[in-house]
Design an enzyme around this catalytic site. Structure first.
Site, PDB file in Angstrom:
ATOM      1  N   PHE A 137       3.042  13.966  34.791  1.00 47.78           N
ATOM      2  CA  PHE A 137       2.429  12.840  35.513  1.00 47.78           C
ATOM      3  C   PHE A 137       3.191  12.669  36.818  1.00 47.78           C
ATOM      4  O   PHE A 137       4.403  12.450  36.814  1.00 47.78           O
ATOM      5  CB  PHE A 137       2.484  11.538  34.707  1.00 47.78           C
ATOM      6  CG  PHE A 137       1.776  10.425  35.431  1.00 47.78           C
ATOM      7  CD1 PHE A 137       0.393  10.287  35.344  1.00 47.78           C
ATOM      8  CD2 PHE A 137       2.474   9.537  36.241  1.00 47.78           C
ATOM      9  CE1 PHE A 137      -0.275   9.283  36.050  1.00 47.78           C
ATOM     10  CE2 PHE A 137       1.817   8.532  36.947  1.00 47.78           C
ATOM     11  CZ  PHE A 137       0.434   8.409  36.840  1.00 47.78           C
ATOM     12  N   ASP A 222      10.838  15.694  39.913  1.00 46.71           N
ATOM     13  CA  ASP A 222      10.284  14.339  39.972  1.00 46.71           C
ATOM     14  C   ASP A 222      11.147  13.464  39.067  1.00 46.71           C
ATOM     15  O   ASP A 222      11.040  13.515  37.839  1.00 46.71           O
ATOM     16  CB  ASP A 222       8.825  14.358  39.503  1.00 46.71           C
ATOM     17  CG  ASP A 222       8.191  12.960  39.535  1.00 46.71           C
ATOM     18  OD1 ASP A 222       8.954  11.965  39.498  1.00 46.71           O
ATOM     19  OD2 ASP A 222       6.951  12.867  39.571  1.00 46.71           O
ATOM     20  N   LYS A 256      10.320   3.709  41.062  1.00 45.37           N
ATOM     21  CA  LYS A 256      10.500   2.836  39.898  1.00 45.37           C
ATOM     22  C   LYS A 256      11.744   1.954  39.957  1.00 45.37           C
ATOM     23  O   LYS A 256      11.739   0.945  40.633  1.00 45.37           O
ATOM     24  CB  LYS A 256      10.468   3.690  38.634  1.00 45.37           C
ATOM     25  CG  LYS A 256       9.028   4.143  38.312  1.00 45.37           C
ATOM     26  CD  LYS A 256       8.876   4.523  36.874  1.00 45.37           C
ATOM     27  CE  LYS A 256       7.453   4.904  36.509  1.00 45.37           C
ATOM     28  NZ  LYS A 256       6.633   3.769  36.143  1.00 45.37           N
TER      29      LYS A 256
HETATM   30  N1  PLP Z   1       6.049  10.442  38.793  1.00 39.13           N
HETATM   31  C1  PLP Z   1       6.476  10.024  37.580  1.00 39.13           C
HETATM   32  C2  PLP Z   1       7.367  10.920  36.785  1.00 39.13           C
HETATM   33  C3  PLP Z   1       6.088   8.780  37.085  1.00 39.13           C
HETATM   34  O1  PLP Z   1       6.504   8.381  35.878  1.00 39.13           O
HETATM   35  C4  PLP Z   1       5.241   7.972  37.885  1.00 39.13           C
HETATM   36  C5  PLP Z   1       4.767   6.670  37.378  1.00 39.13           C
HETATM   37  O2  PLP Z   1       4.725   6.412  36.198  1.00 39.13           O
HETATM   38  C6  PLP Z   1       4.835   8.437  39.133  1.00 39.13           C
HETATM   39  C7  PLP Z   1       5.260   9.665  39.548  1.00 39.13           C
HETATM   40  C8  PLP Z   1       3.955   7.599  40.010  1.00 39.13           C
HETATM   41  O3  PLP Z   1       4.660   6.514  40.484  1.00 39.13           O
HETATM   42  P1  PLP Z   1       3.878   5.227  41.069  1.00 39.13           P
HETATM   43  O4  PLP Z   1       3.151   4.620  39.925  1.00 39.13           O
HETATM   44  O5  PLP Z   1       4.958   4.362  41.634  1.00 39.13           O
HETATM   45  O6  PLP Z   1       2.954   5.726  42.123  1.00 39.13           O
END
Ligand code: PLP
Length: 401
Positions: A137, A222, A256
């Site tokens: 994700f 990520d 986050k």
């Molecule tokens: N990448 C990861 C690993 C995430 O857990 C999330 C959100 O849960 C995102 C990207 C996307 O972040 P945002 O919701 O702040 O756009």
């Protein structure tokens, strides 16, 4: 005449009339928070074991965060990107210091935007192919969505940016088979959060780095969910519980927990990768906003001064041990305060509802998996109260061994 206070059910009805239905009906409407506790509009109190999904690192209304934001807003609330500000520069330097290697930072307002910045950065290598993992994700904007594996999220919005190849997560041979010298980047979450806290073998990230670099590709991690101390080290790729050898990513994305609830994201790129953007290649109005940057600096200070990374490790271990003691839990996984567990039966939604009835907020990442990502300031007594109630929660949810 006195007017009755607006109840959660009245708010929920108004929500349905005013907001787009992207998230389904809210589980309740929260009115305030303090530490790891929140109260809904009916005055019901909950222990927050989800922390805004790994966001509220310092819990709710932490005085240091409140003071930092207030002070910054009273001093300088926003500047255009024609100008710089001290919090923005200081935060970039702090993050680079925590990464421990030469890097440059681009600030955003969210995780998905941090990944968009990184995605664009990879295009500046002259290559366009990205290798990502199944179960990933990475966000909901078009670029990040192209890198996200879940078909239900992707299908309604196709065509998405192309040349994205998915391989099974944690599988070194699969990476070896597809990464080639047309690959711009290998993108991996050190722990897959949204998939339900999936931890790869400890050799996976070092191998991903070797395979990427052997092919002249970038290793992009990520760390939007795993970064900023969540797993017990500043970055998950620095965590000996998660990797068996040092890992030196070329790109790291964060968001986050970074500013404890004030919107922020960051794309860090090391060495030459940090110089791939030229002026005009990318931009944002709010990214690096002084208030968000000041909030992030306060979060980093408190995590450091209160030794909260060490606490994440002990508290996370206690939560895993406690929930795992019930035979209706098949296994627990995670690191630090990113905790996942698999139920013996796919009743995660029922468990979330039963937990909420009992005054605890947890999350169903999948039908079988429960995720917790509580604030680092969660008190031992609250953790123990939850663990003491856990068997009754599973009873009420009808989970059998
Ligand atoms: N990448 C990861 C690993 C995430 O857990 C999330 C959100 O849960 C995102 C990207 C996307 O972040 P945002 O919701 O702040 O756009």
């Amino acid at each position: 005449m006195t007017t009755a206070p607006t109840t959660t059910s009245a708010w929920t009805e108004r929500y349905a009339g005013a907001l787009m239905n992207t998230f389904g009906a809210p589980k309740t409407v929260l009115a305030r928070g303090e530490g790891a506790h929140v109260w809904d509009a009916d005055g019901r109190e909950y222990v927050d074991l989800l922390g805004g999904i790994a966001v509220n690192a310092l819990g709710h209304a932490h005085p240091r965060l409140v003071a930092a934001v207030t002070e910054q807003l009273q001093t300088l609330g926003h500047v255009s990107n024609f100008f710089a500000s001290a919090p923005q520069i200081t935060l970039a330097e702090r993050l680079v210091g925590l990464l421990g290697t030469d890097a440059r930072v681009f600030f955003t307002n969210s995780g998905t935007e941090a990944n968009e910045a990184a995605f664009k950065l990879t295009r500046r290598t002259g290559r366009t192919r990205i290798v990502v993992t199944e179960g990933s994700f990475h966000g909901r904007t078009m670029g990040a969505l192209a890198l996200t594996s879940k078909e239900a999220y992707r299908a309604p919005f196709e065509p998405l940016p192309g040349e994205v190849v998915f391989v099974p997560y944690g599988d070194v041979a699969a990476l070896e088979a597809v990464v080639d010298n047309d690959t711009a980047a290998v993108l991996v979450e050190p722990v897959q959060g949204e998939a339900g806290v999936i931890v790869p073998p400890r050799g996976y990230l070092p191998a991903a780095q070797r395979i990427a670099h052997d092919n002249g590709a970038l290793l992009w991690l990520d760390e939007i969910q795993t970064g900023v101390g969540r797993t017990g080290t500043w970055f998950a790729h620095q965590n000996p519980a998660l990797v068996d050898a040092p890992v030196a990513p070329d790109i790291v994305t964060l968001a986050k927990g970074l500013a404890g609830g004030i919107p922020i994201g960051a794309c860090l790129a090391t060495h030459g990768s940090g110089k791939l953007f030229d002026p005009g290649n990318h931009g944002t109005t709010f990214g690096g906003n002084p208030v968000a940057a000041a909030a992030a600096l306060a979060v980093l200070d408190v995590l450091d001064e209160d030794d909260l990374l060490a606490r994440a490790i002990t508290l996370g271990a206690r939560l895993q041990e406690g929930v795992g003691a019930d035979p209706r839990v098949r296994e627990t996984r995670g690191s630090g305060l990113l905790v996942g567990l698999t139920l013996a039966e796919p009743r995660a939604a029922e468990v979330v509802a039963a937990a909420q009835d009992a005054g605890f907020i947890v999350n169903a990442a999948t039908p079988e998996r429960i995720r917790m990502a509580p604030p680092f300031v969660l008190a031992d007594a609250d953790a123990e109260a939850f663990l003491g109630t856990w068997p009754a929660i599973l009873d009420q949810a009808g989970v059998r061994a």
